[in-house]
Design a protein around this motif. Structure first.
Motif: not given
Length: 276
Positions: A237, A255-256
């Protein structure tokens, strides 16, 4: 783990631009023909090298201090020789990777020496680590110059933190040279000092610029902290603002999730999903 920042984004991105879209892609080609691909790739290689150098110096220091306590070298490969010289007030550490080439954890081949120096009292909240490079190469790229790292035992979040000032020159195999200045901060948010490099997580912030001898300047600013997990080969991210000779935009790493996707948005707001 491969330690570059831009290799995770730029090299793949420029490869897509130069080679063209895959026939299975559903996203239209953006008008990015003005990209100066040659200098961009060189900049990506510099960023790759600085990440490797950051790892070697940061973990070289932590290895040395843990060695004094436990005799367990956690990070540096066996082909690296560590020599320590003590004075009344300081500790000088030389990490010698030899002249034949020493493969480090990231898979890069390193030659030459890193010469570090810092005060003996490592229990201080803030410790300045100075180092110089001697005949130092990462793969076929030469790095010369110096760097200062300020190590905080605990920042305002209670995490170890390393603030790095950049000031060095790189020389590519064909003789092309460029200089790099700027700063970068790594906050060690997970896995600190537990002896297991694989569960470490860092948040990276900072900005830097690369100047070529022809006068062109490339700049990078991290606008949303990059999250780097040692268990994933990709940045998971964060957002980087990119300004190059002929274009600008932003690269968003997601988003990770640990995946090979990112989104590039150019100055006109056009988006393109890219494979890293």
């Amino acid at each position: 783990m491969n330690n570059n920042i831009l290799k995770f984004g730029f090299i793949a991105f420029f490869s897509i631009v130069l080679i063209g879209c895959n026939s299975e892609e559903t996203i239209d080609q953006l008008p990015l023909d003005s990209i100066d691909s040659e200098e961009a790739v060189l900049t990506a290689k510099i960023d790759d090298g600085t990440e490797v150098l950051s790892d070697l110096t940061m973990q070289g220091f932590e290895d040395e201090e843990s060695l004094a306590k436990s005799g367990n070298n956690r990070f540096l490969p066996d082909c690296a020789t560590v020599t320590v010289e003590l004075t009344n007030t300081s500790k000088n550490v030389t990490i010698d990777f030899g002249t034949d080439g020493c493969e480090v954890r990231s898979g890069h081949i390193v030659k030459g020496k890193i010469l570090m120096s810092y005060e003996l009292n490592i229990e201080e909240m803030s410790l300045v680590i100075n180092y110089n490079l001697e005949d130092f190469f990462i793969d076929d790229i030469g790095f010369s110059g110096s760097r200062t790292i300020t190590r905080l035992r605990a920042n305002e979040n209670g995490n170890p933190q390393y603030s790095m000032n950049l000031d060095f020159t790189v020389t590519f195999a064909d003789g092309t040279q460029a200089s790099r200045t700027g700063s970068k901060t790594r906050e060690w948010i997970e896995g600190a000092f537990n002896g297991n490099w694989g569960d470490n997580v860092f948040l990276i912030t900072g900005s830097w610029q690369t100047n070529f001898v022809n006068g062109n300047m490339h700049s990078t600013t991290i606008t949303n902290s990059l999250r780097r997990e040692a268990s994933c080969r990709f940045l998971v991210s964060g957002v980087m603002e990119l300004v190059r000779t002929n274009f600008s935009g932003a690269l968003d790493y997601g988003d990770g999730s640990c995946d090979n996707k990112a989104v590039f948005t150019n100055a006109e707001g056009e988006e393109r999903e890219i494979l890293l």
